[in-house]
Design a protein around this motif. Structure first.
Motif, PDB file in Angstrom:
ATOM      1  N   GLU A  46       0.908  -1.134   0.018  1.00  0.00           N
ATOM      2  CA  GLU A  46       0.385   0.296  -0.082  1.00  0.00           C
ATOM      3  C   GLU A  46       1.045   1.656  -0.378  1.00  0.00           C
ATOM      4  N   SER A  47       1.894   1.294   0.773  1.00  0.00           N
ATOM      5  CA  SER A  47       2.726   2.011   0.747  1.00  0.00           C
ATOM      6  C   SER A  47       3.902   2.584  -0.370  1.00  0.00           C
ATOM      7  N   GLU A  51       2.520   6.374  -2.954  1.00  0.00           N
ATOM      8  CA  GLU A  51       4.086   6.718  -3.161  1.00  0.00           C
ATOM      9  C   GLU A  51       3.836   6.628  -5.262  1.00  0.00           C
ATOM     10  N   ILE A  52       3.373   5.720  -6.195  1.00  0.00           N
ATOM     11  CA  ILE A  52       3.494   6.334  -7.568  1.00  0.00           C
ATOM     12  C   ILE A  52       2.329   7.112  -7.498  1.00  0.00           C
ATOM     13  N   GLY A  70      -5.650  10.117  -0.204  1.00  0.00           N
ATOM     14  CA  GLY A  70      -5.956   7.824   0.761  1.00  0.00           C
ATOM     15  C   GLY A  70      -5.865   7.515  -0.314  1.00  0.00           C
ATOM     16  N   LEU A  71      -5.017   7.781  -1.055  1.00  0.00           N
ATOM     17  CA  LEU A  71      -5.191   7.029  -2.725  1.00  0.00           C
ATOM     18  C   LEU A  71      -4.705   5.393  -2.385  1.00  0.00           C
ATOM     19  N   LEU A 109      14.798   1.983  -2.952  1.00  0.00           N
ATOM     20  CA  LEU A 109      13.992   1.494  -2.851  1.00  0.00           C
ATOM     21  C   LEU A 109      12.825   2.729  -3.474  1.00  0.00           C
ATOM     22  N   PHE A 110      11.913   2.428  -4.371  1.00  0.00           N
ATOM     23  CA  PHE A 110      11.276   3.326  -5.113  1.00  0.00           C
ATOM     24  C   PHE A 110      10.770   4.676  -3.841  1.00  0.00           C
ATOM     25  N   ILE A 111      10.177   4.217  -2.885  1.00  0.00           N
ATOM     26  CA  ILE A 111       9.120   5.461  -1.517  1.00  0.00           C
ATOM     27  C   ILE A 111      10.610   5.862  -1.022  1.00  0.00           C
TER      28      ILE A 111
END
Length: 189
Positions: A46-47, A51-52, A70-71, A109-111
């Motif tokens: 979910e995180s 972020e995406i 809240g997507l 990581l992407f985040i």
């Protein structure tokens, strides 16, 4: 044919139908279990999903972005409740690929990437999709799907409808075509 013979034949047919449908139920149950595994995999990401989505629609000029709307939970819910196990698998594989490419290019990581680095990752995926189209292959449907869910979730959320778009709680009469001035927000209602 007498009544006793009719009951015996009906029982035989019913028993066969139950037996064969039981085999189908086993196959269906296996598909449900696979779908649940994909749904759990997506929920655990979910995180990353948030972020995406926030990369597609970031905060800007006093308008909150996708994460503020809240997507992350919205997209997870949509994938779990509205999409088949095959599409959930495609989506989960796409999430894993985003992190793999991020680790390969930036060793993070992407985040953990900056907005600029995230946009570079997306450009790599766009170039890859163009190459697949040119080669006559079907490109991955992950990015169109997550982008569609991001736009749907954002522009139907309270933040998207009231902050990013012009919103009138009780609109007046219907006008089919209203010219917009340069820089004017589109109408949500």
């Amino acid at each position: 044919m007498n009544r006793r013979e009719a009951v015996r034949r009906a029982t035989f047919l019913l028993g066969g139908a139950i037996t064969f449908s039981g085999f189908g139920a086993c196959e269906m149950f296996n598909g449900v279990l696979e779908g649940e595994n994909e749904a759990q995999s997506i929920a655990s990401q979910e995180s990353l999903i948030a972020e995406i989505a926030d990369t597609f629609i970031p905060d800007k000029k006093g308008v909150p972005g996708a994460k503020a709307a809240g997507l992350g939970p919205f997209i997870v819910m949509m994938m779990q409740d509205c999409y088949t196990a095959d599409i959930q698998k495609l989506f989960a594989d796409g999430l894993m690929k985003v992190d793999e490419v991020s680790k390969g290019k930036y060793n993070k990581l992407f985040i953990s990437l900056t907005l600029k680095e995230r946009e570079e990752i997306f450009k790599l995926f766009k170039v890859e999709a163009q190459a697949q189209i040119t080669a006559g292959e079907n490109p991955s449907q992950f990015f169109p799907l997550i982008y569609e869910l991001t736009c749907l979730g954002y522009y139907t959320s309270e933040i998207g409808a009231t902050k990013a778009l012009r919103y009138v709680h009780i609109p007046g009469k219907y006008e089919s075509c209203i010219p917009l001035q340069p820089g004017q927000k589109a109408w949500a209602t």
